[in-house]
Design an enzyme around this catalytic site. Structure first.
Site, PDB file in Angstrom:
ATOM      1  N   ASP A  82       0.863  -1.177   0.000  1.00 45.83           N
ATOM      2  CA  ASP A  82       0.000   0.000   0.000  1.00 45.83           C
ATOM      3  C   ASP A  82       0.906   1.235   0.000  1.00 45.83           C
ATOM      4  O   ASP A  82       1.707   1.420   0.922  1.00 45.83           O
ATOM      5  CB  ASP A  82      -0.874  -0.026   1.268  1.00 45.83           C
ATOM      6  CG  ASP A  82      -1.828   1.151   1.333  1.00 45.83           C
ATOM      7  OD1 ASP A  82      -1.602   2.161   0.625  1.00 45.83           O
ATOM      8  OD2 ASP A  82      -2.798   1.063   2.106  1.00 45.83           O
ATOM      9  N   CYS A 129      14.886  19.141 -14.573  1.00 41.50           N
ATOM     10  CA  CYS A 129      14.549  17.978 -15.408  1.00 41.50           C
ATOM     11  C   CYS A 129      13.326  18.326 -16.263  1.00 41.50           C
ATOM     12  O   CYS A 129      13.242  17.992 -17.452  1.00 41.50           O
ATOM     13  CB  CYS A 129      14.218  16.756 -14.557  1.00 41.50           C
ATOM     14  SG  CYS A 129      15.458  16.290 -13.345  1.00 41.50           S
ATOM     15  N   CYS A 165      25.895 -17.257  -0.376  1.00 46.18           N
ATOM     16  CA  CYS A 165      24.688 -16.968   0.401  1.00 46.18           C
ATOM     17  C   CYS A 165      23.437 -16.968  -0.476  1.00 46.18           C
ATOM     18  O   CYS A 165      22.415 -17.546  -0.121  1.00 46.18           O
ATOM     19  CB  CYS A 165      24.822 -15.610   1.099  1.00 46.18           C
ATOM     20  SG  CYS A 165      25.972 -15.644   2.497  1.00 46.18           S
ATOM     21  N   CYS A 216      27.555  -5.870   1.648  1.00 51.00           N
ATOM     22  CA  CYS A 216      27.761  -7.321   1.614  1.00 51.00           C
ATOM     23  C   CYS A 216      29.248  -7.662   1.580  1.00 51.00           C
ATOM     24  O   CYS A 216      29.693  -8.553   2.299  1.00 51.00           O
ATOM     25  CB  CYS A 216      27.063  -7.935   0.397  1.00 51.00           C
ATOM     26  SG  CYS A 216      25.333  -8.372   0.704  1.00 51.00           S
TER      27      CYS A 216
END
Lengths: 281, 158
Positions: free
Chosen positions: A71, A99, A200, A242
């Site tokens: 939501d 922009c 992992c 990581c």
């Protein structure tokens, strides 16, 4: 004594098993209208990985975290996306442009993020690169830092225009050598702990490392709001974290190495819906 | 007097020889990946080993291995095998080899080597993300390895 020990063992065995079991089977529908493809057949290039179904990281999070992404009024990313709507219209730099001076609406970027990073003028280009090159060339503005709030908010706003579309980055042609470089990095065991991405996120997704439920390490939801850090997190920032956690010397955000890794990891998500901006733990 | 001094010296030398710590680069593995010689010559302390096994800042072994006997330690991992019965099925020599460098027994295993200081790709300075300043210390000391091995040997059912 024996009975007591067995009971203790049974209780302890039940505890880890209760939260184990890999990804869940929930369905991600955003705002009760956009259903996301969160489990799809792995792309052909992954045939030698042992993974036949690629899965969104959403499946590895708790129900509470999952619901935040369902939501937009609850998704904490949206505060930053709203700010990015302002940045889009804010004049900056020597040319007196925003922009919006060149781009009528951010909606014209629908589909773009699903194909990023991509080769542009012979360079492997991420969305951050694209924004900074336009800032420099069209606006005469200073580059934004890779993981700055402004940069990641705008990357998220543009990503949102592709939400629900399938990831589809090109890995052939002149992108191929970068993709190969990224793949090699994915399987390199970095740091004193000698851990690769694959150790992992390919061999152990669905398993817990201490309290962390390992996902496939997909990046189709980035920039993602990370509850731990309470802000939008860039892809390169997560890569950095990581490698740091392998007790390794990491690469810099915005480095060529992380561009290549981003292309490779993005390609492992080809077919998953763009979820930007996702919510993770 | 003189004789006593010599005797004392000999005793001292003998004591040092027994207690000498094996450096990470000097660890001898058997062809199966076992380490038969104690790394310190001192017996391991299972209680200290339990702490090393459970502490995030030490071995953090529990991050990957579940152990039924450690009910008070939260969040046991699943990446490695459960070790509840490992003391029944593994010898001290096997366990010492696995903890020191499991890759010597199990090629390609995810398990980090806890007593190794060289041969890494982009070694870091702890968890800073920066390059290591010099030679790395092993993740665990020789005595901590012996302590963990002593703890693992206590893991038996009943």
């Amino acid at each position: 004594m024996k009975f007591k020990a067995l009971t203790a063992v049974a209780a302890l065995l039940a505890a880890p098993l209760a939260y184990a079991g890999g990804p869940d089977d929930d369905t991600l529908v955003v705002n009760e209208e956009v259903e996301m493809a969160t489990k799809v057949a792995a792309p052909a290039h992954m045939s030698d990985t042992g993974i036949d179904t690629i899965m969104s990281g959403w499946h590895f999070r708790t129900d509470e975290t999952q619901s935040l992404q369902m939501d937009d009024f609850e998704n904490p990313s949206m505060i930053f996306v709203d700010q990015a709507v302002d940045y889009f219209e804010t004049v900056d730099g020597t040319e007196g442009k925003s922009c919006a001076s060149c781009h009528e609406s951010v909606e014209e970027f629908a589909g773009l993020s699903a194909t990023m990073p991509k080769m542009i003028d012979g360079k492997l280009t991420t969305m951050e690169d694209l924004l900074n090159s336009h800032r420099a060339e069209a606006m005469g503005a200073e580059p934004w830092k890779w993981s700055s709030a402004e940069m990641q908010a705008l990357v998220a706003l543009i990503g949102l225009q592709s939400r629900g579309m399938p990831m589809n980055v090109a890995i052939d042609g002149d992108a191929a050598p970068y993709w190969e470089q990224g793949k090699e990095m994915y399987y390199t065991r970095y740091g004193q702990l000698e851990l690769s991405c694959a150790n992992c996120h390919e061999e152990n997704y669905g398993n817990f490392i201490r309290a962390d439920h390992l996902s496939q390490g997909q990046i189709n939801g980035f920039p993602t709001y990370r509850l731990k850090q309470a802000k939008l997190i860039s892809r390169h920032n997560r890569f950095r974290g990581c490698i740091r956690d392998t007790r390794g010397e990491t690469f810099a955000e915005g480095s060529d190495e992380f561009r290549a890794l981003e292309l490779y990891v993005a390609s492992r998500g080809n077919g998953l819906s763009v979820e930007t901006p996702a919510v993770r733990q | 007097m003189r004789l006593t001094t010599i005797t004392a010296a000999v005793t001292l030398v003998a004591g040092v020889a027994v207690a000498e710590t094996v450096a990470p680069g000097d660890v001898q593995f058997t062809e199966y990946g076992e380490v038969t010689q104690s790394l310190t010559g001192q017996p391991g302390d299972a209680e200290r080993g339990k702490t090393v096994f459970s502490s995030r800042s030490k071995g953090n072994c529990v991050a990957c291995h579940a152990v039924a006997q450690l009910a008070d330690v939260p969040f046991h991992g699943e990446v490695g095998p459960e070790l509840t019965w490992t003391g029944e099925v593994r010898s001290a020599e096997e366990l010492r080899g696995i903890v020191a460098n499991a890759k010597m027994m199990f090629e390609g295993t995810v398990m980090p080597a806890f007593y190794k200081t060289t041969g890494f790709t982009r070694p870091g300075d702890g968890y800073t993300g920066k390059a290591a300043a010099g030679d790395l210390a092993p993740i665990l000391t020789a005595q901590e390895i012996e302590d963990v091995v002593a703890f693992l040997l206590t893991l038996q059912e009943g």
